[in-house]
Design an enzyme around this catalytic site. Structure first.
Site: not given
Length: 371
Positions: A55-57, A89, A203, A244, A254-255
């Site tokens: 995960r993570g852009a 995603r 996270q 993201d 973003n998250k």
């Protein structure tokens, strides 16, 4: 002098006798166990992306590029693989960028008369180059971000609040926003890293706290809804988050939980800084409303899932809501540009955040995403 921990092996290409594979550090099992997940084909990698094992852009872009290379090396249909990966995603624009980069390298080699092996090698070379440039960009963002903090908050030690996870677990290098905090720590300027737990998948508590502890950083974990009391008590000097997707007007996806922090920061006159690579900028998304926000399964809210213990086959789940409860579970929220103090990329710092400024910043980058 403190000894730096060995670099995290988050993602690597391997070539065992039975064929190439992509090996991932399974982030769903952290911090209980450091377990590797081996992907032998693109469907396995897509599952890893969708379950947030990877995960993570920035890292999704790297994984997407390696996924195309994996399909090519194992003789699968590259166009089909690219489509599967790019749709895994929808919000993280880097994923599509990495996929297209490697797929284009493959197609170019084919068009030039290269063999399947040569075309696969071209895709792998593109993935490796993206991996390398992301690591170099991470180092530049850390340096530029710390320089910005020195300008905004000269002298003294820093109390930084961060959300989600933006460290080595999301990058080819030390990360994005976390890399800036880590640079402050190594410069002796970090007094406190405030880590949002980041509900519902934690996270922050599972991953950012893991990375902070690993690097010997002074940190404290807080429930997401405790952030307001920190601001009110004057305990936050700056907020650092990743992204993201950044739209053409400077809106930042973003998250989920990032937007409330931006509102709190604005009210309390605290800098709110976004740190992200240039590949996260999507000039094809005109504004925040045009960004597709991924909706996650409701069970992530109605259940608590603990990382599997070493040796366990699956995570333990416990319901925290009555059976049949519906849940609203967006993976991201969008922060408008007027709430963002600055955007830090490997190409420079943008402040104030405007559409024209973002276009100019992107023009200096060789890696701009235009959908």
């Amino acid at each position: 002098m403190a000894v730096e921990p060995p670099a995290l092996q988050v993602l690597r290409w391997d070539e065992p006798p039975d064929g190439p594979v992509l090996v991932l550090l399974d982030q769903t099992r952290l911090p209980a166990a450091e377990t590797e997940l081996v992907c032998t084909d693109v469907p396995a990698l897509v599952r890893a992306i969708q379950t947030l094992a990877v995960r993570g852009a920035p890292l999704l872009g790297i994984a997407g590029a390696y996924g195309v290379a994996l399909a090519a090396a194992r003789g699968y249909d590259v166009d089909e693989a690219a489509e599967l990966l790019e749709g895994a995603r929808p919000t993280a624009v880097n994923l599509g960028y990495g996929v297209r980069l490697a797929a284009e390298a493959y197609r170019t080699a084919v068009e030039k008369g290269g063999t399947e092996g040569e075309a696969a090698a071209a895709a792998l070379a593109a993935a490796r180059e993206l991996h390398r440039t992301d690591a170099a960009g991470s180092a530049r963002m850390a340096r530029l971000g710390l320089g910005l903090l020195d300008e905004l908050l000269p002298g003294g030690s820093l109390r930084i609040l961060t959300h989600c996870n933006t460290g080595a677990l999301v990058s080819g290098g030390a990360g994005t926003a976390f890399a800036v905090a880590l640079a402050a720590h190594r410069a002796g300027r970090l007094r406190q890293l405030w880590v949002d737990e980041t509900r519902p998948l934690l996270q922050g508590s599972r991953l950012t706290a893991y990375e902070a502890a690993r690097n010997g950083m002074p940190y404290s974990l807080l429930a997401d809804n405790a952030a307001g009391s920190l601001f009110a008590a004057g305990e936050v000097d700056a907020v650092l988050i990743g992204a993201d997707r950044i739209a053409a007007d400077g809106s930042v996806a973003n998250k989920v939980g990032s937007y409330p922090l931006a509102v709190l920061a604005k009210y309390h006159h605290v800098p709110f800084v976004v740190v992200a690579p240039g590949t996260t900028v999507d000039l094809g998304s005109p504004d925040g409303a045009s960004i597709e926000v991924e909706q996650r399964p409701g069970r992530e809210v109605t259940e608590v899932t603990a990382p599997p213990l070493p040796g366990a086959a699956a995570a333990a789940r416990m319901s925290v809501a009555p059976p049949g409860t519906r849940a609203y579970n967006p993976a991201f929220d969008v922060t408008p540009p007027e709430l963002v103090t600055a955007i830090v990329t490997e190409e420079g710092v943008l402040s104030p955040v405007t559409g024209d400024g973002l276009v100019e910043l992107c023009a200096r980058s060789r890696q701009v995403t235009i959908s």
